[in-house]
Design an enzyme around this catalytic site. Structure first.
Site, short mmCIF file in Angstrom:
data_model
loop_
_atom_site.label_atom_id
_atom_site.label_comp_id
_atom_site.label_asym_id
_atom_site.label_seq_id
_atom_site.Cartn_x
_atom_site.Cartn_y
_atom_site.Cartn_z
N LYS A 8 0.77 -1.14 0.05
CA LYS A 8 0.02 0.07 -0.11
C LYS A 8 0.74 1.30 0.05
CE LYS A 8 -2.41 -0.72 3.91
NZ LYS A 8 -1.95 -2.21 4.11
N ARG A 83 -9.64 1.84 8.40
CA ARG A 83 -9.31 0.25 8.94
C ARG A 83 -10.45 -0.19 9.78
NH1 ARG A 83 -3.07 1.00 8.23
NH2 ARG A 83 -2.32 -1.05 8.46
N ARG A 122 10.91 -7.59 4.78
CA ARG A 122 10.85 -6.33 5.16
C ARG A 122 11.32 -5.70 6.54
NH1 ARG A 122 5.52 -2.62 4.39
NH2 ARG A 122 4.93 -3.25 6.40
N ARG A 128 11.36 -2.96 11.55
CA ARG A 128 10.14 -2.43 11.96
C ARG A 128 9.92 -3.46 13.00
NH1 ARG A 128 5.67 -0.59 7.77
NH2 ARG A 128 4.34 -1.67 9.31
N ARG A 139 -1.49 -8.98 13.12
CA ARG A 139 -1.91 -7.99 12.12
C ARG A 139 -2.76 -8.49 11.08
NH1 ARG A 139 3.50 -5.43 9.91
NH2 ARG A 139 1.90 -3.85 9.09
P1 AMP Z 1 0.89 0.49 8.43
O1 AMP Z 1 2.02 1.15 8.11
O2 AMP Z 1 -0.35 1.30 7.66
O3 AMP Z 1 0.79 -0.98 8.34
O4 AMP Z 1 0.55 0.89 9.75
C1 AMP Z 1 1.38 0.38 10.81
C2 AMP Z 1 0.66 0.45 12.22
O5 AMP Z 1 0.03 1.69 12.56
C3 AMP Z 1 -0.65 -0.47 12.52
O6 AMP Z 1 -0.29 -1.94 12.42
C4 AMP Z 1 -1.17 0.16 13.53
O7 AMP Z 1 -0.97 -0.35 14.73
C5 AMP Z 1 -1.17 1.55 13.16
N1 AMP Z 1 -2.24 2.11 12.17
C6 AMP Z 1 -2.06 2.51 11.05
N2 AMP Z 1 -3.16 3.12 10.34
C7 AMP Z 1 -4.09 2.82 11.36
C8 AMP Z 1 -5.49 2.76 11.34
N3 AMP Z 1 -6.08 3.77 10.27
N4 AMP Z 1 -6.20 2.43 12.51
C9 AMP Z 1 -5.28 1.99 13.66
N5 AMP Z 1 -4.26 1.92 13.72
C10 AMP Z 1 -3.35 2.06 12.34
#
Ligand code: AMP
Length: 185
Positions: A8, A83, A122, A128, A139
């Site tokens: 994404k 989300r 990754r 990370r 996740r």
């Molecule tokens: P991402 O980089 O989009 O995979 O986001 C990494 C982490 O940030 C996720 O696993 C959540 O812990 C948090 N996070 C990101 N976007 C959201 C969201 N829209 N709602 C809740 N937690 C989020």
């Protein structure tokens, strides 16, 4: 939208650049705060490391505030938001208040097994904290339970554009650009 590891973030940047609008990634915003140990970062750090979702009140407030910045006045692309059903509602309310609407919701698809190995790779490269085998499984489960059902909501609204997320960055990006041009024409 799409499961963890589907690409994404990479694709969001490409699409946003194509349209000359900002790509707004909630994950990136949270990671910035964690890295800089801000009060928000301290609040969300443990949740992120466990692979869970940051509470809606926090996430919704951050997005609403971000969408008010000048660079988002001519449009934006959200990466990793909404989300949850609560976030869909909050985004609807934010857009209603500002007189905006969604043009399309892009869903990137891929097999879970492939994504798990992508994420592990990754983790090695980026280090990370939310990318180890246990949190990756968590996740995926959280995505399946809370986020996957939202695709039906956007499909019902006629906004969903499904794109196969497997392929090179350029291939996927071309598929997205093509699907969007069809959708927006
Ligand atoms: P991402 O980089 O989009 O995979 O986001 C990494 C982490 O940030 C996720 O696993 C959540 O812990 C948090 N996070 C990101 N976007 C959201 C969201 N829209 N709602 C809740 N937690 C989020």
């Amino acid at each position: 939208m799409g499961p963890p590891g589907v690409g994404k973030g990479t694709q969001a940047c490409g699409v946003a650049a194509h349209f000359g609008i900002p790509a707004i990634s909630t994950g990136e915003i949270f990671r910035y705060h964690v890295k800089n140990q801000t009060p928000l970062g301290q609040q969300v750090s443990a949740i992120m490391s466990s692979g869970g979702y940051v509470p809606d009140e926090i996430t919704n407030a951050i997005v609403a505030e971000r969408l008010r910045l000048d660079d988002a006045a001519q449009g934006w692309l959200l990466d990793g938001y909404p989300r949850t059903a609560g976030q869909v509602e909050a985004l609807d309310a934010t857009m209603q208040a500002s007189g905006e609407h969604l043009d399309a919701v892009i869903s990137l698809t891929a097999e879970t097994d492939l994504l798990v190995s992508r994420l592990l790779k990754r983790a090695e490269i980026e280090g990370r904290a939310d990318d180890n085998a246990e949190t990756i499984r968590h996740r995926m489960a959280v995505y399946h339970d809370a986020t996957d059902p939202l695709l039906a909501t956007y499909a019902e609204r006629g906004l969903l554009v499904e794109v196969d997320g497997i392929g090179s960055i350029d291939e996927v990006s071309e598929r997205i650009t093509h699907a969007l041009s069809v959708k927006l024409s």
